[in-house]
Design an enzyme around this catalytic site. Structure first.
Site, PDB file in Angstrom:
ATOM      1  N   ALA A 243       0.821  -1.209   0.000  1.00 37.60           N
ATOM      2  CA  ALA A 243       0.000   0.000   0.000  1.00 37.60           C
ATOM      3  C   ALA A 243       0.855   1.259   0.000  1.00 37.60           C
ATOM      4  O   ALA A 243       2.084   1.220   0.080  1.00 37.60           O
ATOM      5  CB  ALA A 243      -0.943  -0.008   1.192  1.00 37.60           C
ATOM      6  N   HIS A 244       0.163   2.412  -0.048  1.00 33.20           N
ATOM      7  CA  HIS A 244       0.845   3.701  -0.178  1.00 33.20           C
ATOM      8  C   HIS A 244       1.777   3.996   0.992  1.00 33.20           C
ATOM      9  O   HIS A 244       1.500   3.685   2.137  1.00 33.20           O
ATOM     10  CB  HIS A 244      -0.159   4.841  -0.351  1.00 33.20           C
ATOM     11  CG  HIS A 244      -1.135   4.997   0.777  1.00 33.20           C
ATOM     12  ND1 HIS A 244      -2.485   4.891   0.582  1.00 33.20           N
ATOM     13  CD2 HIS A 244      -0.970   5.258   2.089  1.00 33.20           C
ATOM     14  CE1 HIS A 244      -3.107   5.084   1.731  1.00 33.20           C
ATOM     15  NE2 HIS A 244      -2.198   5.305   2.657  1.00 33.20           N
ATOM     16  N   ASN A 245       2.929   4.566   0.645  1.00 28.76           N
ATOM     17  CA  ASN A 245       3.929   5.048   1.600  1.00 28.76           C
ATOM     18  C   ASN A 245       4.609   3.950   2.405  1.00 28.76           C
ATOM     19  O   ASN A 245       5.250   4.227   3.423  1.00 28.76           O
ATOM     20  CB  ASN A 245       3.328   6.093   2.547  1.00 28.76           C
ATOM     21  CG  ASN A 245       2.936   7.356   1.825  1.00 28.76           C
ATOM     22  OD1 ASN A 245       1.753   7.608   1.609  1.00 28.76           O
ATOM     23  ND2 ASN A 245       3.917   8.147   1.416  1.00 28.76           N
TER      24      ASN A 245
END
Length: 330
Positions: A243-245
Site C-alpha cells: 500500500a501507499h507510503n
C-alpha cells in the site's frame, strides 16, 4: 530439446559424482514424478527414503545425507541441493520469447521518450512523455509506462504490466504478468455531511530499487505525498499488495496473498509468509519473520519470529496451540 550427460552436469555444478548412468538427462522433476531421463534433487532427510523407488537416473543431493546410488543411477553431491538445482535449471531453460524486431510497429512511443541501446518493445506497448528506458530493457506486448517514469538497464516487464507516471524503476528488475506499479493508494475519509466519502489525492510516486522481482498480479501503490519504496533485491510473489507510503528494506521476501497496509516499514531481510497481513504504520525490524496467515497488529523487533492472529512470539503461540489441542481432546 537440451540434454546432458551426468558427467557434464556434475562438472557444471562442481559436485562430487558417485555412481554412473548411461541415460541422457533431458530435464528435472520432483523425485516422485521423475523418469529415467530426468534428474531430481534431495535436499533433506525426509526425501532420502523416496530415492529407493524413484525412476530418476540422477539426483542432486546435499553432501551431508547418507544415500547411495542404485544400479545405472548416479548421485551428485553438493553443499546445497536447492542452489545447485537453480543453476541446473538455468542450463535447461529453453529461452524467452523472441522479438522479430526490436521495436514493434504497433508500439506507441512519445517523441520525448528516450529509449536505451538494445532495448526491445513489443506489440501494443505505450511509452509516455519524457519516459527514460535504460539499455537492454525488455517490454513484452501490451506494457504501459506512463509519463516521466524511468526504467533502469536490463529490466524486464511481462505483458499487461502498467507503470504509472513518475515511477522510478531500478536496473535488472523483473515484473511478471499484469503487475501494477503506482496505482492510487486507498485513501478516503468521511465527508463533512456524513453522507459520503472524500477521496484523498495520492500525488506521490513509487521508487523501486535494483534486482527486484515482482510476481503476477501484484500491486505497489503510489505514496500519498512522498514515495512508496521497494528496496534493492526484494522478491515479491504473485497477488501481493503493497500500500501507499510503505518502505521496504533490502532483500525482503513477501509470499503470495500477503499484504502491507499503508505506511508500513520493513527492515532489511524481512520475510512475510503467505496470506499474512500487516497493519498500517507498523515497523518490522531487520531479519524478522512473519508466519503464513498471521495478522501483525504492532511493531516487531529485529530477528523476531511471530505467528498467529493477532501475531505474537512464535514460541508462545506454539505453546498455546499445544494447550488448545489438548483441551479439545478432553
Amino acid at each position: 530439446m537440451k540434454s546432458f550427460t551426468v558427467q557434464e552436469i556434475s562438472e557444471l555444478l562442481g559436485g562430487e559424482l558417485v555412481g554412473n548412468t548411461t541415460h541422457k538427462i533431458e530435464g528435472a522433476e520432483q523425485i516422485e514424478k521423475a523418469t529415467e531421463n530426468q534428474i531430481t534433487f534431495i535436499g533433506g532427510v525426509k526425501y532420502v527414503r523416496l530415492w529407493k523407488n524413484s525412476n530418476a537416473s540422477v539426483a542432486i543431493v546435499n553432501d551431508n545425507l547418507k544415500i547411495e546410488p542404485r544400479e545405472n543411477t548416479a548421485l551428485i553431491k553438493v553443499k546445497n541441493a536447492d542452489i545447485s538445482l537453480a543453476k541446473l535449471l538455468e542450463a535447461f531453460d529453453p529461452g524467452k520469447p523472441v522479438f522479430d524486431v526490436d521495436i514493434h510497429p504497433t508500439a506507441v512511443i512519445d517523441s520525448t521518450a528516450t529509449i536505451g541501446v538494445g532495448s526491445k518493445i513489443g506489440a501494443g506497448c505505450y511509452i509516455g512523455k519524457n519516459v527514460v528506458l535504460g539499455e537492454g530493457v525488455v517490454l513484452y506486448p501490451n506494457v504501459t509506462v506512463l509519463d516521466d517514469s524511468t526504467v533502469g538497464n536490463q529490466t524486464v516487464m511481462w505483458p499487461g504490466t502498467v507503470v504509472r507516471e513518475r515511477s522510478e524503476i531500478g536496473a535488472r528488475c523483473t515484473f511478471h504478468i499484469n503487475v501494477s506499479i503506482g496505482a492510487d493508494g486507498f485513501g478516503y475519509r468521511p465527508s463533512d455531511d456524513g453522507r459520503g466519502l472524500v477521496k484523498i489525492p495520492q500525488i506521490g510516486n513509487v521508487v523501486i530499487g535494483n534486482d527486484v522481482e515482482i510476481g503476477a498480479n501484484s500491486c505497489v501503490d503510489r505514496g500519498k505525498f512522498s514515495s512508496t519504496v521497494v528496496g534493492d533485491g526484494c522478491k515479491i510473489d504473485n497477488l501481493v499488495q503493497i500500500a501507499h507510503n510503505c518502505v521496504m528494506g533490502r532483500s525482503c521476501i513477501m509470499a503470495g496473498h500477503s499484504g502491507l497496509a499503508g505506511s508500513v516499514t520493513l527492515g532489511d531481510g524481512v520475510i512475510i509468509g503467505g496470506s499474512a497481513s500487516i497493519k498500517d504504520h507498523t515497523t518490522i525490524g531487520d531479519g524478522a519473520i512473519v508466519g503464513a496467515g498471521s495478522g501483525v497488529m504492532g511493531n516487531i523487533a529485529p530477528g523476531k519470529t511471530v505467528l498467529g492472529y493477532p501475531a505474537q512470539d512464535s514460541r508462545d503461540m506454539l505453546k498455546q496451540w499445544v494447550v488448545m489441542k489438548k483441551l479439545s481432546r478432553n
